[in-house]
Design an enzyme around this catalytic site. Structure first.
Site, PDB file in Angstrom:
ATOM      1  N   ASN A 164       0.808  -1.229   0.000  1.00  0.00           N
ATOM      2  CA  ASN A 164       0.000   0.000   0.000  1.00  0.00           C
ATOM      3  C   ASN A 164       0.839   1.276   0.000  1.00  0.00           C
ATOM      4  OD1 ASN A 164       0.744  -0.744   2.670  1.00  0.00           O
ATOM      5  ND2 ASN A 164      -0.847   0.572   3.522  1.00  0.00           N
TER       6      ASN A 164
ATOM      7  N   GLY B 215       1.879  -6.001   7.500  1.00  0.00           N
ATOM      8  CA  GLY B 215       0.957  -6.687   6.605  1.00  0.00           C
ATOM      9  C   GLY B 215      -0.233  -7.241   7.355  1.00  0.00           C
ATOM     10  N   SER B 216      -0.741  -8.364   6.888  1.00  0.00           N
ATOM     11  CA  SER B 216      -1.992  -8.915   7.401  1.00  0.00           C
ATOM     12  C   SER B 216      -1.766  -9.822   8.602  1.00  0.00           C
ATOM     13  CB  SER B 216      -2.713  -9.706   6.307  1.00  0.00           C
ATOM     14  OG  SER B 216      -1.998 -10.902   6.011  1.00  0.00           O
TER      15      SER B 216
ATOM     16  N   PRO C  92      -3.135 -12.912   9.176  1.00  0.00           N
ATOM     17  CA  PRO C  92      -2.837 -14.314   8.842  1.00  0.00           C
ATOM     18  C   PRO C  92      -1.373 -14.544   8.476  1.00  0.00           C
ATOM     19  CG  PRO C  92      -4.904 -13.628   7.830  1.00  0.00           C
ATOM     20  CD  PRO C  92      -4.290 -12.399   8.393  1.00  0.00           C
ATOM     21  N   THR C  93      -0.782 -13.596   7.748  1.00  0.00           N
ATOM     22  CA  THR C  93       0.641 -13.730   7.406  1.00  0.00           C
ATOM     23  C   THR C  93       1.500 -13.624   8.661  1.00  0.00           C
ATOM     24  OG1 THR C  93       0.222 -12.771   5.226  1.00  0.00           O
ATOM     25  CG2 THR C  93       2.500 -12.838   5.972  1.00  0.00           C
ATOM     26  N   ALA C  94       1.122 -12.721   9.570  1.00  0.00           N
ATOM     27  CA  ALA C  94       1.867 -12.586  10.831  1.00  0.00           C
ATOM     28  C   ALA C  94       1.812 -13.868  11.641  1.00  0.00           C
ATOM     29  CB  ALA C  94       1.310 -11.422  11.637  1.00  0.00           C
TER      30      ALA C  94
ATOM     31  N   GLU D 260       3.518  -5.196  12.517  1.00  0.00           N
ATOM     32  CA  GLU D 260       2.569  -4.086  12.392  1.00  0.00           C
ATOM     33  C   GLU D 260       1.466  -4.556  11.467  1.00  0.00           C
ATOM     34  OE1 GLU D 260       0.222  -1.493  11.573  1.00  0.00           O
ATOM     35  OE2 GLU D 260       1.645  -0.941  10.003  1.00  0.00           O
TER      36      GLU D 260
ATOM     37  N   CYS E 100      -3.447   1.312   6.621  1.00  0.00           N
ATOM     38  CA  CYS E 100      -3.877   0.627   7.848  1.00  0.00           C
ATOM     39  C   CYS E 100      -4.473   1.594   8.863  1.00  0.00           C
ATOM     40  CB  CYS E 100      -2.716  -0.135   8.474  1.00  0.00           C
ATOM     41  SG  CYS E 100      -1.300   0.906   8.912  1.00  0.00           S
TER      42      CYS E 100
ATOM     43  N   GLU F 298       7.281   1.001  16.652  1.00  0.00           N
ATOM     44  CA  GLU F 298       8.331   1.569  15.811  1.00  0.00           C
ATOM     45  C   GLU F 298       8.440   3.055  16.103  1.00  0.00           C
ATOM     46  OE1 GLU F 298       8.018  -1.121  11.779  1.00  0.00           O
ATOM     47  OE2 GLU F 298       6.331   0.204  12.230  1.00  0.00           O
TER      48      GLU F 298
END
Length: 487
Positions: free
Chosen positions: A155, A231-232, A234-236, A253, A287, A468
């Site tokens: 994004n 990112g998302s 599910p990926t995390a 994040e 986000c 961060e």
């Protein structure tokens, strides 16, 4: 470089060299739906080569003083700034965002990221305490961790990639970055500037490709001790599973379902245009975008009328049009996902006041197959609806009424996310009181997206792990050691 059919063909950047890949992915122009670029479809072999390069570069780079590393970051910032227009044009074409946003936010912020961490690395202090009765002095030192895996989203491609690279290398680490395969061009362009900036070979490596091939090989590699991911959820979760056997340091994040709370004493002349922007900027693909708007009942009708009118004024156009407020969404699959939420809202009995399925979108013939949709406002929607619970990540926002302060705080906190919130009120006491009770890592009052990079950025609950910022990023990208001296 030019590739098949004259289209741009990217190459991985490993050990200071551009290296071709055995297979490539098609990358699409979101404004036309046409393939315009080929991106390496890398895998374990390329990741292993990047790890070897980063490992070899670490001793030399980590031994440089913060002042020396700072000078390199400043030179890279200068080079990016000199290429601002070229980078903005590329980001606009690659991601679908408006050229105006790329020129005024994305690329300037990428420059600022390097300047900021080039400065902040010079100003950290360590801790020291004395125990006179035992004749001991205690102090701390910090050292870079090693190889950092940096995985950034599609994004805000260069903006968020540099937000990770800058603090990582400023602290003395070497890095392997994996940009999204959907938006890889500006990362590749940045690599062309690294040698001129004085970044030694192997300090910054960029491996292009998909999450299942590059991402998984990178986060599970035993010689990569820390991972920064945006990112998302599910990926995390997958990253957490793969990295757990190695006890890696993680910074995650993730998403948000961000509320705006608008009290009856809000200044609507300021609130409405800002809330339109917070809902639909970058096609709602940030986000931090507002996707739930709670309006006190006494002003609900007026707000809704004026908000819909202001939303209809937002121009959806081709990304290269400087007058466009919104460009194209990132992909056909994402466009269909966002549209599916509007269909679900209709089935639940909600009303679509403007946008998708209500108003007409006019585009030039060449852009008819692009991934465009109008900013959409939904009302008469229950808090239990998927449109009020799940991250849509598109130009869709829901507007609902509330009665009391206690009620709206409970409703705002009722989702699994806790990234950001906005509060609109003329009462200083109320904004402090509400901000304290909201389960959000960031709360803006009577404004949106004003950032102080020194302070922590990150979310609560399912919106992520860690923070961060100047101090937080420094602590993440270093290891602390306590030393005790008896005298």
């Amino acid at each position: 470089m030019a590739g098949r059919g004259g289209l741009l063909m990217l190459e991985n950047f490993i050990g200071g060299k551009f290296l071709p890949c055995s297979s490539y992915l098609d990358s699409y122009d979101p404004s036309t739906g046409e393939v315009y670029c080929h991106v390496p479809d890398s895998g374990e072999e390329e990741v292993e080569a990047a790890v070897e390069a980063a490992r070899a570069a670490f001793p030399g780079w980590s031994s440089r003083s913060p002042q020396e590393r700072s000078q390199v970051l400043q030179r890279l910032a200068d080079l990016l700034e000199q290429s601002l227009e070229e980078l903005a044009q590329a980001e606009c074409k690659d991601q679908g965002k408006t050229i105006t946003l790329a020129r005024t936010m994305d690329i300037p912020r990428a420059v600022q990221n390097f300047r900021f961490f080039a400065s902040s690395i010079l100003h950290h202090t360590s801790e020291c305490t004395q125990m006179d009765h035992l004749g001991c002095l205690h102090y701390t030192v910090r050292a870079p961790v090693g190889i950092a895996a940096l995985i950034s989203p599609w994004n805000l491609p260069l903006y968020l990639l540099t937000w990770k690279i800058a603090p990582a290398i400023a602290a003395g680490n070497t890095v392997i970055a994996k940009p999204s395969e959907l938006t890889s061009v500006t990362a590749w362009m940045m690599c062309r500037l690294l040698e001129k900036a004085g970044v030694p070979p192997g300090v910054v490596n960029v491996v292009f490709g998909t999450g299942p091939r590059v991402g998984e090989a990178l986060v599970s590699h035993p010689d990569v001790p820390l991972i920064s991911f945006t990112g998302s959820q599910p990926t995390a979760e997958r990253i957490t599973q793969l990295s757990a056997p190695h006890c890696k340091k993680l910074s995650l994040e993730l998403g948000g379902k961000n509320p705006a709370i608008i009290f009856e004493d809000a200044n609507l002349d300021e609130c409405i245009p800002t809330t339109v922007r917070s809902s639909f900027a970058n096609q709602g693909e940030i986000c931090l975008c507002t996707s739930r708007i709670f309006v006190q009942r006494s002003i609900y009708s007026e707000f809704l009328k004026r908000f819909v009118e202001a939303t209809r004024m937002w121009k959806v156009g081709i990304p290269s049009d400087p007058s466009a407020d919104m460009g194209a969404l990132i992909s056909q699959a994402h466009l269909e996902k966002v549209r599916s939420y509007i269909k679900k809202a209709r089935l639940e009995g909600a009303r679509i006041l403007c946008g998708e399925g209500v108003d007409t979108l006019n585009l030039p013939p060449r852009n008819q197959a692009g991934y465009f949709m109008l900013p959409t406002v939904i009302t008469d929607v229950k808090d239990e609806s998927c449109c009020m619970k799940e991250e849509i990540f598109g130009p869709v926002t829901c507007v609902v009424p509330f009665d009391s302060e206690e009620e709206v705080i409970q409703r705002a906190n009722s989702v699994k996310y806790g990234l950001a919130a906005t509060v609109w009120s003329g009462s200083v006491g109320r904004v402090h009181r509400v901000a304290k009770k909201l389960q959000s890592g960031l709360v803006w009052t009577n404004c949106w997206l004003i950032r102080e990079l020194n302070l922590p950025f990150g979310g609560m609950k399912s919106s992520g792990v860690g923070r961060e910022g100047a101090r937080d990023s420094y602590e993440f990208f270093t290891e602390v050691k306590t030393i005790t001296v008896k005298h």
